[in-house]
Design a protein around this motif. Structure first.
Motif, PDB file in Angstrom:
ATOM      1  N   THR A 278       0.863  -1.138  -0.024  1.00 40.52           N
ATOM      2  CA  THR A 278       0.007  -0.093   0.060  1.00 40.52           C
ATOM      3  C   THR A 278       0.854   1.299  -0.110  1.00 40.52           C
ATOM      4  O   THR A 278       1.803   1.472   0.808  1.00 40.52           O
ATOM      5  N   ILE A 279       0.737   1.932  -1.079  1.00 40.61           N
ATOM      6  CA  ILE A 279       1.718   2.984  -1.366  1.00 40.61           C
ATOM      7  C   ILE A 279       1.084   4.387  -1.204  1.00 40.61           C
ATOM      8  O   ILE A 279      -0.239   4.189  -2.049  1.00 40.61           O
ATOM      9  N   PRO A 280       1.675   5.339  -1.047  1.00 41.77           N
ATOM     10  CA  PRO A 280       1.120   6.779  -1.265  1.00 41.77           C
ATOM     11  C   PRO A 280       1.071   7.414  -2.598  1.00 41.77           C
ATOM     12  O   PRO A 280       2.120   7.278  -3.342  1.00 41.77           O
ATOM     13  N   VAL A 281      -0.035   7.772  -3.244  1.00 40.21           N
ATOM     14  CA  VAL A 281      -0.115   8.263  -4.628  1.00 40.21           C
ATOM     15  C   VAL A 281       1.026   9.198  -4.983  1.00 40.21           C
ATOM     16  O   VAL A 281       1.627   9.195  -6.177  1.00 40.21           O
ATOM     17  N   ASN A 282       1.315  10.347  -4.022  1.00 40.93           N
ATOM     18  CA  ASN A 282       2.344  11.341  -4.327  1.00 40.93           C
ATOM     19  C   ASN A 282       3.425  11.029  -3.681  1.00 40.93           C
ATOM     20  O   ASN A 282       4.352  11.843  -3.702  1.00 40.93           O
ATOM     21  N   GLY A 283       3.623   9.845  -3.367  1.00 41.92           N
ATOM     22  CA  GLY A 283       5.110   9.496  -2.751  1.00 41.92           C
ATOM     23  C   GLY A 283       5.403   9.688  -1.398  1.00 41.92           C
ATOM     24  O   GLY A 283       6.274   9.121  -0.822  1.00 41.92           O
ATOM     25  N   LYS A 284       4.396  10.529  -0.524  1.00 36.04           N
ATOM     26  CA  LYS A 284       4.688  10.517   0.727  1.00 36.04           C
ATOM     27  C   LYS A 284       3.364  10.254   1.555  1.00 36.04           C
ATOM     28  O   LYS A 284       2.351  10.687   1.312  1.00 36.04           O
ATOM     29  N   LYS A 287       0.785  11.950   8.232  1.00 35.49           N
ATOM     30  CA  LYS A 287       1.283  11.583   9.687  1.00 35.49           C
ATOM     31  C   LYS A 287       0.171  10.355  10.042  1.00 35.49           C
ATOM     32  O   LYS A 287       0.496   9.370  10.597  1.00 35.49           O
ATOM     33  N   ARG A 288      -0.910  10.631   9.743  1.00 31.79           N
ATOM     34  CA  ARG A 288      -1.930   9.532   9.884  1.00 31.79           C
ATOM     35  C   ARG A 288      -1.745   8.431   9.416  1.00 31.79           C
ATOM     36  O   ARG A 288      -2.060   7.118   9.699  1.00 31.79           O
ATOM     37  N   GLN A 289      -1.563   8.538   7.820  1.00 30.34           N
ATOM     38  CA  GLN A 289      -1.502   7.301   7.052  1.00 30.34           C
ATOM     39  C   GLN A 289      -0.327   6.615   7.519  1.00 30.34           C
ATOM     40  O   GLN A 289      -0.332   5.253   7.629  1.00 30.34           O
ATOM     41  N   LYS A 290       0.592   7.055   8.064  1.00 29.47           N
ATOM     42  CA  LYS A 290       1.960   6.522   8.423  1.00 29.47           C
ATOM     43  C   LYS A 290       1.508   5.573   9.814  1.00 29.47           C
ATOM     44  O   LYS A 290       1.966   4.612  10.004  1.00 29.47           O
ATOM     45  N   GLU A 291       0.937   6.400  10.603  1.00 28.76           N
ATOM     46  CA  GLU A 291       0.598   6.130  12.005  1.00 28.76           C
ATOM     47  C   GLU A 291      -0.241   4.505  11.723  1.00 28.76           C
ATOM     48  O   GLU A 291      -0.080   3.429  12.253  1.00 28.76           O
ATOM     49  N   ILE A 396      -5.543  -0.489   4.199  1.00 27.63           N
ATOM     50  CA  ILE A 396      -4.116  -0.931   3.888  1.00 27.63           C
ATOM     51  C   ILE A 396      -3.734  -2.207   4.391  1.00 27.63           C
ATOM     52  O   ILE A 396      -4.349  -2.916   5.083  1.00 27.63           O
ATOM     53  N   ARG A 397      -2.909  -2.827   3.540  1.00 28.08           N
ATOM     54  CA  ARG A 397      -2.576  -4.370   3.551  1.00 28.08           C
ATOM     55  C   ARG A 397      -1.255  -4.366   3.316  1.00 28.08           C
ATOM     56  O   ARG A 397      -0.815  -3.818   2.373  1.00 28.08           O
ATOM     57  N   ALA A 420       7.427   2.233   5.591  1.00 26.56           N
ATOM     58  CA  ALA A 420       7.045   3.614   5.070  1.00 26.56           C
ATOM     59  C   ALA A 420       7.931   4.186   4.497  1.00 26.56           C
ATOM     60  O   ALA A 420       8.265   4.720   3.090  1.00 26.56           O
ATOM     61  N   GLU A 421       9.306   4.379   5.042  1.00 27.52           N
ATOM     62  CA  GLU A 421      10.441   5.196   4.878  1.00 27.52           C
ATOM     63  C   GLU A 421      11.178   4.365   3.641  1.00 27.52           C
ATOM     64  O   GLU A 421      11.517   5.182   2.714  1.00 27.52           O
ATOM     65  N   GLU A 422      11.129   2.985   3.187  1.00 31.93           N
ATOM     66  CA  GLU A 422      11.730   2.502   2.403  1.00 31.93           C
ATOM     67  C   GLU A 422      10.813   2.666   0.998  1.00 31.93           C
ATOM     68  O   GLU A 422      11.484   2.960  -0.146  1.00 31.93           O
TER      69      GLU A 422
END
Ligand code: GLY
Ligand code: MN
Ligand code: MN
Length: 429
Positions: A278-284, A287-291, A396-397, A420-422
């Motif tokens: 599950t990846i962010p469309v804009n590449g980032k 904060k909540r998505q990462k949590e 998210i999966r 998330a960082e990778e």
């Protein structure tokens, strides 16, 4: 098949393992799948019967396998039955296997043409006491129409009513669940192709892209690497659509600020990989998505720490349920009182994680394997926790594939970006 030749010791070993489990003086007969009509004279793409493939490696219609380990005539202890090549038909549908080609793929010496099988089979059956026939024993098998195997069982029982019949699937399901090192080598190739596709789409995704464009990139990468195609319908679900577990429409735009859930896997040499990222469309990630992502990744790692020989799938799921309960409380999804008052038959965490976290994987994407017996060394399973939050329009999966070793497991996808960082770093490149 598009793949390079496999080592036929894989199929030779599988037949040996199967024959060892048969009762004495027994014959086992396996049939290929039907060719199924879509409409008119058009057919669905042919998919071989999984047990027959596992025993022979032959991916051609109208194929049969006969195992009669106690046959007095040694030549006929293992027989591969093939359709006789017809040069006129080949002008339309292409090449069909010749004897030497089929021998090489399967490691079976004796090949009999289908049109001359009947008389031979009759005498073998008359010399055998028991007959093993195959059915599909997947617990979730749909029963819309009678497949070739079931028709064959009816015919055989009518023709040979006094033999004892046994379930070939009972043996195959135990054996197929435990993968040999060579099967894992083939699986790893399916995984490696899937990795290439994942890396490709991480470069490709940006706001405004359509889900089907991502799907096309994936299939492009699969085919150019000799995969026969997708192991299952690729899921590309951006934003709220990620909460639909089997979303396959893949027809909407991926918008800035959303996450895209991508569940896909290559099929290579008959074996399937099964990945979800599950990846962010804009590449980032926000904060909540990462949590939420990190909560899901925590569950993934927790599952990996307990998925080992000795635990049953049912007990494993109970433990993951306990961990999910804790982490869902921590990220504000479940309150202490919701947890305290939960229905033990339908636990509170299931509001946000409403599917199983692991399944066996192999020739079938949802492969044969036990839920109640302790898991064994050599089994191959996915780990795929998810968190789906209707109120926040997010799903998210995170899914990898694990081979059980003596005391733990080996992650076949250990090289894939997963934190998330990778993922952010790989999308930036
Ligand atoms: N895509 C099917 C599964 O992950 O089980
Ligand atoms: Mn999957
Ligand atoms: Mn899966």
């Amino acid at each position: 098949m598009k793949h390079l030749p496999l080592n036929n010791k894989l199929f030779i070993e599988n037949r040996k393992r199967f024959a060892k489990e048969m009762k004495s003086n027994s014959i086992a007969v396996f049939n290929s799948n039907d060719e199924v009509i879509t409409n008119g004279d058009a057919l669905y793409k042919f998919v071989q019967n999984s047990n027959l493939y596992w025993l022979t490696g032959i991916d051609q219609e109208d194929t049969m396998l006969i195992l009669f380990p106690d046959n007095i005539d040694k030549k006929y202890r293992e027989v591969l039955v093939l359709v006789r090549p017809n040069t006129l038909k080949e002008k339309w549908d292409g090449h069909r296997l010749r004897i030497d080609e089929a021998q090489k793929i399967s490691g079976i010496e004796t090949i009999v043409w289908l049109d001359s099988l009947d008389a031979l089979l009759q005498s073998w059956i008359h010399n055998a006491d028991n007959i093993y026939l195959d059915t599909d024993e997947n617990d979730r098998k749909p029963f819309h129409y009678e497949t070739r195997e079931y028709k064959y069982i009816r015919q055989m029982k009518k023709r040979y009513p006094l033999h004892k019949y046994y379930r070939a699937a009972k043996i195959a399901k135990e054996l197929r669940a435990v993968k040999s090192p060579y099967e894992i080598e083939v699986m790893q190739q399916a995984v490696d192709i899937t990795e290439k596709a994942f890396r490709r789409v991480m470069q490709f995704v940006k706001p405004g892209v359509y889900e089907y464009e991502i799907e096309a990139e994936i299939i492009h990468e699969f085919l150019r690497n000799r995969a026969s195609g997708e192991g299952y319908g690729t899921i590309i679900a951006s934003g709220d659509r990620a909460r639909t577990l089997h979303y396959v429409y893949n027809n909407e735009e991926c918008k800035d600020g959303e996450l895209i859930l991508m569940d896909f896997g290559a099929r290579y040499g008959g074996y399937n990989a099964d990945l979800t990222r599950t990846i962010p469309v804009n590449g980032k990630f926000t904060k909540r998505q990462k949590e939420i992502y990190n909560a899901c990744l925590h569950l993934h790692h927790y599952a990996a720490s307990i998925l080992k020989p000795g635990i049953s799938v049912n007990v494993y799921h109970e433990k993951i349920g306990d961990e999910a309960t804790k982490i869902f409380n921590k990220i504000g999804l479940l309150s202490a009182s919701e947890i305290k008052n939960e229905d033990k038959e339908n636990r509170a965490y299931r509001k946000y994680l409403y599917h199983g976290v692991s399944h066996h994987l192999g020739i079938d994407v949802h492969d044969y394997g036990t839920r109640t017996e302790p898991l064994k060394e050599g089994m191959l399973l996915t780990i795929e926790p998810g968190i789906y939050i209707e109120e926040e329009h997010i799903g998210i999966r995170i899914e990898n594939n694990y081979w059980l070793t003596k005391n733990g497991n080996k992650d076949l996808m250990k090289n894939f970006p997963i934190t998330a960082e990778e993922i952010e770093a790989a999308m930036k490149k």
